[in-house]
Write a protein that holds these residues in place. Structure first.
Motif, PDB file in Angstrom:
ATOM      1  N   GLU A 137      47.940  10.100   0.650  1.00 39.28           N
ATOM      2  CA  GLU A 137      49.285   9.812   1.311  1.00 39.28           C
ATOM      3  C   GLU A 137      49.350  10.600   2.508  1.00 39.28           C
ATOM      4  O   GLU A 137      50.156  10.240   3.531  1.00 39.28           O
ATOM      5  CB  GLU A 137      50.501  10.361   0.648  1.00 39.28           C
ATOM      6  N   ASP A 180      47.040  11.594   4.589  1.00 39.85           N
ATOM      7  CA  ASP A 180      46.092  11.155   5.793  1.00 39.85           C
ATOM      8  C   ASP A 180      46.164   9.819   6.362  1.00 39.85           C
ATOM      9  O   ASP A 180      45.665   9.399   7.235  1.00 39.85           O
ATOM     10  CB  ASP A 180      44.517  11.618   5.502  1.00 39.85           C
ATOM     11  N   LYS A 198      48.680   8.541   8.235  1.00 44.07           N
ATOM     12  CA  LYS A 198      49.093   8.346   9.587  1.00 44.07           C
ATOM     13  C   LYS A 198      48.101   8.946  10.522  1.00 44.07           C
ATOM     14  O   LYS A 198      47.986   8.443  11.564  1.00 44.07           O
ATOM     15  CB  LYS A 198      50.284   8.965   9.669  1.00 44.07           C
ATOM     16  N   THR A 199      47.418   9.652  10.266  1.00 43.60           N
ATOM     17  CA  THR A 199      46.278  10.347  11.228  1.00 43.60           C
ATOM     18  C   THR A 199      44.914   9.958  11.030  1.00 43.60           C
ATOM     19  O   THR A 199      43.897  10.323  11.733  1.00 43.60           O
ATOM     20  CB  THR A 199      46.513  11.877  11.346  1.00 43.60           C
ATOM     21  N   ASN A 200      44.652   9.497   9.715  1.00 42.87           N
ATOM     22  CA  ASN A 200      43.304   9.050   9.357  1.00 42.87           C
ATOM     23  C   ASN A 200      42.252  10.301   9.261  1.00 42.87           C
ATOM     24  O   ASN A 200      41.175  10.444   9.290  1.00 42.87           O
ATOM     25  CB  ASN A 200      42.708   8.183  10.110  1.00 42.87           C
ATOM     26  N   SER A 259      46.316  16.125   9.563  1.00 47.32           N
ATOM     27  CA  SER A 259      47.784  16.037   9.134  1.00 47.32           C
ATOM     28  C   SER A 259      48.338  17.577   8.552  1.00 47.32           C
ATOM     29  O   SER A 259      49.484  17.689   8.812  1.00 47.32           O
ATOM     30  CB  SER A 259      47.586  15.068   7.796  1.00 47.32           C
ATOM     31  N   ASP A 308      58.098  10.344   8.265  1.00 50.49           N
ATOM     32  CA  ASP A 308      57.910   9.916   9.467  1.00 50.49           C
ATOM     33  C   ASP A 308      59.148  10.537  10.716  1.00 50.49           C
ATOM     34  O   ASP A 308      59.591   9.834  11.526  1.00 50.49           O
ATOM     35  CB  ASP A 308      57.828   8.554   9.935  1.00 50.49           C
TER      36      ASP A 308
END
Length: 110
Positions: free
Chosen positions: A22, A24, A26-28, A33, A99
């Protein structure tokens, strides 16, 4: 990094096991993160610290005597309120997952 909302978010009051997948999404990158969340937690912590010091500075006097220190109920209540606030790291994780944290990586923008 700033929060979009300055209201106090609803944060879990007990320990929550987080799924690393969960964090990682948004940032991969889990480490990126974690850096984002830790920097946000530091911002929250500094804001709370400043706010607390401002409120407690109202009670400071140049000639403190022992009786005044023990009898100042308002100061004790303020301190108790800040002790009960959720930890900045928990707030930062929740804001990140919801977010509510703005972040950017200049290295990726180039």
């Amino acid at each position: 990094m700033t929060a979009n909302n300055t209201n106090k978010p609803a944060v879990a009051s007990s320990t929550v096991t987080r799924d690393l997948r969960e964090l990682d999404v948004k940032t991969n990158n889990i480490y990126e993160s974690l850096v984002i969340m830790s920097k946000r937690a530091n911002q929250i912590s500094n804001n709370i610290k400043e706010e607390l010091h401002q409120k407690l500075s109202e009670f400071a006097s140049s000639n403190d005597n022992l009786e005044e220190v023990f009898e100042n109920r308002e100061q004790i209540e303020i301190s108790k309120y800040y002790e009960k606030l959720p930890k900045p790291s928990l707030v930062a994780v929740q804001e990140f997952l919801d977010d509510k944290v703005y972040y950017r990586n200049p290295a990726k923008e180039a």
